[in-house]
Design a protein around this motif. Structure first.
Motif, PDB file in Angstrom:
ATOM      1  N   GLN A 104     -30.500  18.473 -31.471  1.00 13.35           N
ATOM      2  CA  GLN A 104     -31.436  17.585 -30.782  1.00 13.35           C
ATOM      3  C   GLN A 104     -32.880  17.829 -31.207  1.00 13.35           C
ATOM      4  O   GLN A 104     -33.683  16.894 -31.243  1.00 13.35           O
ATOM      5  N   MET A 105     -33.203  19.074 -31.557  1.00  8.93           N
ATOM      6  CA  MET A 105     -34.553  19.344 -32.029  1.00  8.93           C
ATOM      7  C   MET A 105     -34.784  18.649 -33.363  1.00  8.93           C
ATOM      8  O   MET A 105     -35.847  18.071 -33.604  1.00  8.93           O
ATOM      9  N   GLU A 106     -33.799  18.710 -34.252  1.00 14.60           N
ATOM     10  CA  GLU A 106     -33.901  17.979 -35.515  1.00 14.60           C
ATOM     11  C   GLU A 106     -33.980  16.477 -35.257  1.00 14.60           C
ATOM     12  O   GLU A 106     -34.749  15.755 -35.903  1.00 14.60           O
ATOM     13  N   THR A 107     -33.206  16.001 -34.296  1.00 14.04           N
ATOM     14  CA  THR A 107     -33.225  14.577 -33.944  1.00 14.04           C
ATOM     15  C   THR A 107     -34.631  14.129 -33.579  1.00 14.04           C
ATOM     16  O   THR A 107     -35.138  13.122 -34.087  1.00 14.04           O
ATOM     17  N   LEU A 108     -35.264  14.866 -32.695  1.00 12.47           N
ATOM     18  CA  LEU A 108     -36.598  14.487 -32.216  1.00 12.47           C
ATOM     19  C   LEU A 108     -37.640  14.572 -33.330  1.00 12.47           C
ATOM     20  O   LEU A 108     -38.471  13.669 -33.487  1.00 12.47           O
ATOM     21  N   LEU A 109     -37.612  15.644 -34.110  1.00 13.65           N
ATOM     22  CA  LEU A 109     -38.609  15.816 -35.157  1.00 13.65           C
ATOM     23  C   LEU A 109     -38.443  14.797 -36.280  1.00 13.65           C
ATOM     24  O   LEU A 109     -39.406  14.116 -36.668  1.00 13.65           O
ATOM     25  N   PHE A 110     -37.234  14.684 -36.807  1.00 13.85           N
ATOM     26  CA  PHE A 110     -37.018  13.741 -37.908  1.00 13.85           C
ATOM     27  C   PHE A 110     -37.153  12.294 -37.437  1.00 13.85           C
ATOM     28  O   PHE A 110     -37.645  11.440 -38.181  1.00 13.85           O
ATOM     29  N   GLY A 111     -36.749  12.034 -36.204  1.00 11.48           N
ATOM     30  CA  GLY A 111     -36.868  10.678 -35.679  1.00 11.48           C
ATOM     31  C   GLY A 111     -38.311  10.260 -35.509  1.00 11.48           C
ATOM     32  O   GLY A 111     -38.730   9.192 -35.979  1.00 11.48           O
ATOM     33  N   GLN A 112     -39.120  11.107 -34.852  1.00  9.53           N
ATOM     34  CA  GLN A 112     -40.530  10.780 -34.656  1.00  9.53           C
ATOM     35  C   GLN A 112     -41.309  10.788 -35.966  1.00  9.53           C
ATOM     36  O   GLN A 112     -42.317  10.102 -36.103  1.00  9.53           O
ATOM     37  N   ALA A 113     -40.811  11.542 -36.945  1.00 10.06           N
ATOM     38  CA  ALA A 113     -41.474  11.589 -38.243  1.00 10.06           C
ATOM     39  C   ALA A 113     -41.168  10.368 -39.102  1.00 10.06           C
ATOM     40  O   ALA A 113     -41.818  10.146 -40.130  1.00 10.06           O
ATOM     41  N   GLY A 114     -40.171   9.580 -38.697  1.00  3.07           N
ATOM     42  CA  GLY A 114     -39.852   8.340 -39.415  1.00  3.07           C
ATOM     43  C   GLY A 114     -38.813   8.473 -40.500  1.00  3.07           C
ATOM     44  O   GLY A 114     -38.687   7.595 -41.364  1.00  3.07           O
ATOM     45  N   PHE A 115     -37.992   9.551 -40.458  1.00  8.43           N
ATOM     46  CA  PHE A 115     -36.996   9.769 -41.501  1.00  8.43           C
ATOM     47  C   PHE A 115     -35.593   9.281 -41.127  1.00  8.43           C
ATOM     48  O   PHE A 115     -34.664   9.461 -41.918  1.00  8.43           O
ATOM     49  N   LEU A 116     -35.439   8.679 -39.961  1.00  6.01           N
ATOM     50  CA  LEU A 116     -34.102   8.261 -39.533  1.00  6.01           C
ATOM     51  C   LEU A 116     -33.953   6.744 -39.453  1.00  6.01           C
ATOM     52  O   LEU A 116     -32.955   6.246 -38.936  1.00  6.01           O
ATOM     53  N   ASN A 117     -34.933   6.023 -39.989  1.00  3.35           N
ATOM     54  CA  ASN A 117     -34.860   4.559 -39.918  1.00  3.35           C
ATOM     55  C   ASN A 117     -33.760   3.990 -40.805  1.00  3.35           C
ATOM     56  O   ASN A 117     -33.150   2.962 -40.462  1.00  3.35           O
ATOM     57  N   ASP A 118     -33.488   4.628 -41.936  1.00  2.00           N
ATOM     58  CA  ASP A 118     -32.437   4.186 -42.859  1.00  2.00           C
ATOM     59  C   ASP A 118     -31.553   5.370 -43.209  1.00  2.00           C
ATOM     60  O   ASP A 118     -31.771   6.051 -44.226  1.00  2.00           O
TER      61      ASP A 118
END
Length: 429
Positions: free
Chosen positions: A216-230
């Motif tokens: 979940q920590m990776e989820t929040l960081l990578f998600g807010q950083a914009g790396f999970l859009n694609d």
């Protein structure tokens, strides 16, 4: 010629006082120089001078030209009625108080040693970024060492003040302050701005609720950083699915960043922001009370371990999403850990020392810097070329303090090195 030079000359009495008289011909004796005033009002307070047969206690005002008194509107300002002596480079006119009474004036342009004036102008107009570079060999090593010790303390105090401002903005929450500094520190200059932005986009309150789960920590960081859009593979797709849920739960979408905000060009894969985010996620999961650990850790060698936490299994074989590699850096390297010690732990310790008024935390910060190595940069290399050898991060930080507080703004007259150079040109007879 600037007024700060005349302030310096008056404060240290570096002028010829033989047969010193006012412009009106009255004898002058300086019995007490007074205290330099950095607030509004006359330049020196609590001065005692004897003009003629009368002792006067009051203030001294200093100008390049006497006419600056009128130009600055002092003849209308009651604060300047306490001035008992006007010290000027050039006495081009008489000046008076608000009641019209004449103020005695002393002209210095024929009383300052010519060599000292030349040295001052040479420092002020030096083409080098370090004004005293050509004088450096003339200065005793003990003077340089003492000044470097002073600039190290001043630099730490300024860093501490910056952290305290952040601490106040964050509602006096030390752990939140440590989180902000940690994120900024993980940017390692090239990605410092986006990491700092990420800290604002992902509130520490949300981070605290999920520090027990690396996923979940990776989820929040990578998600807010914009790396999970694609999503590029199964793992990033699973993170993206979890991020959809968490971002809606905490209303994070509006502050989410985009991938183009991050810098990848001309970087080694081990320094990619994706790798740094994975390392940050591991650290935040392992260290749930980072500020407390920073304050309580005593041995400098233990700080490296403080920053080093093994990344998840996925990031042990990836530098970016969707591109598997044979092996990556499992945790933050030694140089990266030492960088965080310098830029996160040390400023926090300096701030806490000021906040608690306990100097032992400032001593701990200095001790840390003395035990840590730091690569030179374009600023510190200039001092190295002059013969200053940095043995530790403390030496580098001292040199940076000297440059930013004294050399760059040409504050040579406030610097012990500059002062030594100036004093060498005072006649001994």
């Amino acid at each position: 010629m600037k007024e700060d030079f005349l302030h310096y000359i008056w404060q240290h009495q570096y002028f010829d006082k033989t047969n010193l008289t006012t412009t009106e011909g009255e004898s002058v004796q300086v019995l007490r120089v007074g205290m330099h005033n950095t607030d509004a009002g006359p330049d020196f307070r609590e001065t005692l001078v004897k003009v003629g047969e009368v002792e006067w206690s009051g203030s001294v005002e200093i100008h390049r030209k006497a006419s600056d008194w009128r130009r600055h509107q002092h003849h209308f300002d009651f604060k300047y009625n306490q001035v008992v002596l006007h010290v000027v480079w050039e006495a081009d006119e008489a000046v008076r108080r608000t009641d019209g009474s004449l103020i005695p004036a002393v002209e210095l342009k024929s009383r300052i040693p010519h060599a000292m004036l030349q040295t001052y102008e040479q420092l002020r107009r030096a083409p080098d970024t370090i004004p005293c570079a050509s004088f450096w060999p003339r200065v005793p090593d003990i003077t340089k060492t003492m000044m470097m010790g002073r600039t190290l303390t001043e630099r730490l105090e300024l860093k501490g003040e910056e952290v305290l401002q952040l601490f106040n903005q964050l509602g006096n929450d030390w752990e939140a302050t440590a989180y902000q500094l940690l994120c900024k520190g993980f940017g390692f200059k090239i990605n410092q701005e986006p990491f700092e932005r990420l800290a604002g986009a992902l509130p520490v309150q949300v981070v605290r609720k999920h520090q027990t789960s690396l996923f979940q920590m990776e989820t929040l960081l990578f998600g807010q950083a914009g790396f999970l859009n694609d999503p590029a593979d199964e793992y990033s797709a699973s993170l993206a699915k979890e991020y959809t849920y968490l971002s809606r739960k905490y209303k994070l979408q509006e502050q989410a960043m985009q991938r183009h905000h991050w810098n990848f060009l001309r970087m080694r894969p081990a320094n990619f922001p994706t790798v740094r985010l994975a390392q940050l996620a591991a650290l935040l999961t392992q260290q749930k009370s980072l500020f407390s650990r920073i304050i309580d850790t005593d041995e400098p060698k233990h700080y490296d371990a403080l920053w080093q936490a093994p990344v998840s299994a996925y990031w042990q074989k990836h530098y970016t999403f969707g591109a598997e590699s044979k092996a990556t850096q499992v945790q933050l390297g030694k140089s990266g850990a030492q960088n965080l010690t310098i830029n996160v732990a040390v400023p926090l310790l300096a701030a806490y020392a000021s906040y608690t008024q306990q100097l032992r935390y400032l001593d701990k910060a200095v001790n840390l810097l003395e035990k840590v190595k730091e690569a030179s940069n374009k600023v510190t290399r200039q001092y190295e070329e002059l013969g200053w050898k940095a043995a530790s991060a403390a030496d580098n930080q001292a040199a940076l303090g000297l440059y930013k507080l004294y050399c760059q703004p040409v504050n040579c007259l406030r610097c012990a090195i500059g002062n030594k150079i100036m004093k060498q040109d005072i006649p001994t007879t």
